[in-house]
Design an enzyme around this catalytic site. Structure first.
Site, short mmCIF file in Angstrom:
data_model
loop_
_atom_site.label_atom_id
_atom_site.label_comp_id
_atom_site.label_asym_id
_atom_site.label_seq_id
_atom_site.Cartn_x
_atom_site.Cartn_y
_atom_site.Cartn_z
N LYS A 81 0.85 -1.19 0.00
CA LYS A 81 0.00 0.00 0.00
C LYS A 81 0.88 1.24 0.00
CE LYS A 81 -4.56 0.00 2.10
NZ LYS A 81 -5.31 0.09 3.35
O1 G3P Z 1 -9.14 0.52 4.00
C1 G3P Z 1 -9.12 1.81 4.52
C2 G3P Z 1 -9.87 1.85 5.79
O2 G3P Z 1 -9.23 1.06 6.73
C3 G3P Z 1 -10.13 3.19 6.33
O3 G3P Z 1 -11.33 3.10 6.97
O4 G3P Z 1 -13.13 3.68 8.51
O5 G3P Z 1 -10.76 4.39 9.00
O6 G3P Z 1 -12.06 5.47 7.18
P1 G3P Z 1 -11.84 4.24 7.97
#
Ligand code: G3P
Length: 212
Positions: A81
């Site tokens: 990533k």
């Molecule tokens: O894959 C990206 C994810 O982990 C981010 O999610 O909920 O932290 O915006 P969030």
């Protein structure tokens, strides 16, 4: 549509391993688990045969490439990533020439996704939940990305990320996104419906009534 699990929890991954097509992690998710990053990654890659994304922490291209090469040695299903931005795109270009799979993360617009594809990214991750948090429309951005990629035949696959609820998954599938990466809670909810539970309970009740 493929479903990835967005977690670094071995417990969650083991429970759904035979259902999911891959895993995505990020530094926040890995930090929550504790332990050594590389060992955790190796274990996840041994459980899930599909792509497993792990993020670099460097902010300049040389450091990103160095970290990516190390991560790629851990297992052949590791996907590195790389955060969106000019340094990240330099790194993606280099890694793509070396045959190392990449997932360009922290993408919030179709122009960013265009650069990711032009740089040779294997995957791109628009963060729909975080766009919605800022009063934008995350799924509109996914729609734009899919249209742009379709216009030019880019092979970069779209992972809908930062998924917060089942509706994000429904819309991802309706738009034809390649993948949705979902937190454990949402993954479980995708199997469930109150009428299914109610139906099973009623069938069992009726069946037991006859037996009695
Ligand atoms: O894959 C990206 C994810 O982990 C981010 O999610 O909920 O932290 O915006 P969030």
């Amino acid at each position: 549509m493929q479903i990835f699990l967005d977690t670094a929890s071995l417990k969650e991954i083991k429970e759904l391993a035979d259902m999911i097509d891959g895993v995505t992690t990020n530094p926040s998710l890995v930090a929550k688990e504790g332990g050594t990053f590389h060992e955790l990654l190796k274990e996840i890659c041994g459980i899930v045969p599909g792509p497993v994304s792990a993020e670099v922490l460097s902010l300049e291209p040389e450091g990103m490439v160095r970290e990516a090469r190390e991560l790629a040695k851990i297992a052949n299903n590791v996907v590195v990533k790389i955060p969106m931005g000019l340094p990240g795109m330099h790194a993606v270009k280099q890694l793509s020439q070396e045959g190392i799979a990449t997932n360009v993360t922290l993408v919030f617009s179709s122009t960013q996704a265009l650069w990711a594809a032009k740089s040779g990214a294997t995957f791109v991750s628009p963060f729909v939940g975080r766009i919605d948090d800022r009063a934008g429309d995350g799924m509109d951005v996914v729609d734009e990305i899919l249209e742009v990629y379709g216009n030019y035949g880019y092979e970069t696959e779209v992972i809908v990320a930062s998924v917060r609820h089942v509706r994000h998954v429904v819309e991802s599938a309706l738009l034809g996104a390649d993948i949705a990466t979902v937190p454990y809670k949402v993954a479980r909810q995708l199997f469930e419906h109150p009428l299914t539970t109610e139906g099973i309970d009623q069938f069992l009740k009726d069946w037991k009534g006859v037996q009695a």
